[in-house]
Design a protein around this motif. Structure first.
Motif, PDB file in Angstrom:
ATOM      1  N   GLU A  82      -7.775   6.670  -2.664  1.00 11.78           N
ATOM      2  CA  GLU A  82      -8.008   5.637  -3.678  1.00 11.78           C
ATOM      3  C   GLU A  82      -7.594   4.251  -3.177  1.00 11.78           C
ATOM      4  O   GLU A  82      -8.142   3.246  -3.608  1.00 11.78           O
ATOM      5  CB  GLU A  82      -7.247   5.962  -4.958  1.00 11.78           C
ATOM      6  N   ILE A  83      -6.640   4.235  -2.289  1.00 15.70           N
ATOM      7  CA  ILE A  83      -6.171   2.965  -1.739  1.00 15.70           C
ATOM      8  C   ILE A  83      -7.093   2.482  -0.615  1.00 15.70           C
ATOM      9  O   ILE A  83      -7.406   1.298  -0.530  1.00 15.70           O
ATOM     10  CB  ILE A  83      -4.723   3.103  -1.218  1.00 15.70           C
ATOM     11  N   LEU A  84      -7.541   3.395   0.218  1.00 25.21           N
ATOM     12  CA  LEU A  84      -8.276   3.012   1.424  1.00 25.21           C
ATOM     13  C   LEU A  84      -9.795   3.001   1.275  1.00 25.21           C
ATOM     14  O   LEU A  84     -10.482   2.431   2.118  1.00 25.21           O
ATOM     15  CB  LEU A  84      -7.881   3.941   2.578  1.00 25.21           C
ATOM     16  N   SER A 124      -9.168  -3.235  -7.669  1.00 24.67           N
ATOM     17  CA  SER A 124      -8.527  -2.482  -6.590  1.00 24.67           C
ATOM     18  C   SER A 124      -9.358  -2.574  -5.314  1.00 24.67           C
ATOM     19  O   SER A 124      -8.814  -2.705  -4.215  1.00 24.67           O
ATOM     20  CB  SER A 124      -8.350  -1.018  -6.998  1.00 24.67           C
ATOM     21  N   ALA A 125     -10.682  -2.511  -5.452  1.00 27.00           N
ATOM     22  CA  ALA A 125     -11.563  -2.621  -4.289  1.00 27.00           C
ATOM     23  C   ALA A 125     -11.436  -3.986  -3.626  1.00 27.00           C
ATOM     24  O   ALA A 125     -11.500  -4.088  -2.396  1.00 27.00           O
ATOM     25  CB  ALA A 125     -13.009  -2.374  -4.703  1.00 27.00           C
ATOM     26  N   PRO A 163     -12.815   1.627  -0.892  1.00 29.09           N
ATOM     27  CA  PRO A 163     -13.143   0.690  -1.973  1.00 29.09           C
ATOM     28  C   PRO A 163     -13.910   1.371  -3.120  1.00 29.09           C
ATOM     29  O   PRO A 163     -14.741   2.239  -2.893  1.00 29.09           O
ATOM     30  CB  PRO A 163     -14.026  -0.356  -1.284  1.00 29.09           C
ATOM     31  N   VAL A 211       0.839  -1.197   0.000  1.00 27.99           N
ATOM     32  CA  VAL A 211       0.000   0.000   0.000  1.00 27.99           C
ATOM     33  C   VAL A 211       0.879   1.255   0.000  1.00 27.99           C
ATOM     34  O   VAL A 211       0.651   2.195  -0.771  1.00 27.99           O
ATOM     35  CB  VAL A 211      -0.968  -0.010   1.210  1.00 27.99           C
ATOM     36  N   THR A 268      -8.552  -3.713  -1.338  1.00 27.87           N
ATOM     37  CA  THR A 268      -8.854  -2.887  -0.166  1.00 27.87           C
ATOM     38  C   THR A 268      -9.702  -3.663   0.843  1.00 27.87           C
ATOM     39  O   THR A 268      -9.420  -3.656   2.041  1.00 27.87           O
ATOM     40  CB  THR A 268      -9.584  -1.597  -0.595  1.00 27.87           C
ATOM     41  N   LEU A 309      -7.631  -6.251   2.543  1.00 26.53           N
ATOM     42  CA  LEU A 309      -6.778  -5.602   3.539  1.00 26.53           C
ATOM     43  C   LEU A 309      -7.525  -5.409   4.857  1.00 26.53           C
ATOM     44  O   LEU A 309      -7.014  -5.726   5.928  1.00 26.53           O
ATOM     45  CB  LEU A 309      -6.292  -4.246   3.012  1.00 26.53           C
ATOM     46  N   TYR A 310      -8.749  -4.909   4.782  1.00 22.39           N
ATOM     47  CA  TYR A 310      -9.525  -4.683   6.001  1.00 22.39           C
ATOM     48  C   TYR A 310      -9.865  -5.993   6.708  1.00 22.39           C
ATOM     49  O   TYR A 310      -9.799  -6.074   7.937  1.00 22.39           O
ATOM     50  CB  TYR A 310     -10.799  -3.896   5.696  1.00 22.39           C
ATOM     51  N   HIS A 350      -7.956  -9.964  -6.352  1.00 23.09           N
ATOM     52  CA  HIS A 350      -7.230  -8.699  -6.537  1.00 23.09           C
ATOM     53  C   HIS A 350      -5.921  -8.947  -7.284  1.00 23.09           C
ATOM     54  O   HIS A 350      -5.615  -8.270  -8.263  1.00 23.09           O
ATOM     55  CB  HIS A 350      -6.951  -8.062  -5.174  1.00 23.09           C
TER      56      HIS A 350
END
Length: 168
Positions: A57-59, A71-72, A61, A42, A75, A78-79, A116
């Motif tokens: 844009e990274i955090l 990309s979503a 979705p 990230v 994200t 990641l969560y 992803h």
């Protein structure tokens, strides 16, 4: 590898090879390392010259300009991984059923992360990347199928501690 080891602990797939406690320790360690390397991933995206990404844009979705759905997926994975790692550190103070319910999110996190990786990267068309995903996704997918197919057998089998306990 972490997902494989986590599922392997639950289905006792590696008991013939090594101690379950070692597999669990490896799973926990690799999960934490995977989360740390995801953080590095990230962070490095913020300096990507090929496709610029902002922190939002990274955090957030679906907010990325580059392949919003893939990309979503990253994200959201990641969560979920953050939740899994965090709750694993406080597992002893949590009700077992709650921790287990949260931990089932690991299947979703794995699927989201794999999706992803397979669709978001600029190198996904490269043969070496496709082989890398085949070698990492296929064993986990097969172990998930094994886990699903043997779920009833695990529920009806006696606990190991009960079968190994001396009789009074």
């Amino acid at each position: 590898v972490s997902a494989f080891m986590g599922i392997a602990v639950s289905v006792r797939a590696l008991d013939w090879f090594t101690k379950r406690a070692w597999v669990l320790e490896g799973h926990q360690t690799l999960s934490t390392l995977a989360f740390a390397f995801t953080g590095l991933h990230v962070f490095m995206l913020l300096f990507n010259n090929h496709v610029p990404f902002g922190l939002a844009e990274i955090l957030v979705p679906f907010s990325a300009g580059w392949r919003p759905l893939p990309s979503a997926l990253g994200t959201l994975a990641l969560y979920l991984v953050a939740l899994l790692v965090a709750t694993s550190y406080v597992q002893p103070s949590m009700p077992r059923k709650l921790w287990r319910a949260i931990h089932y999110g690991g299947f979703a996190a794995w699927a989201l992360a794999a999706g992803h990786g397979l669709t978001a990267g600029s190198d996904t068309g490269s043969v070496w990347v496709q082989y890398m995903y085949l070698l990492t996704v296929l064993p986990v997918a097969l172990l998930i199928v094994f886990r699903v197919l043997t779920a009833g057998a695990r529920k009806t089998s006696p606990e190991p501690s009960k079968t190994l306990s001396p009789t009074p």
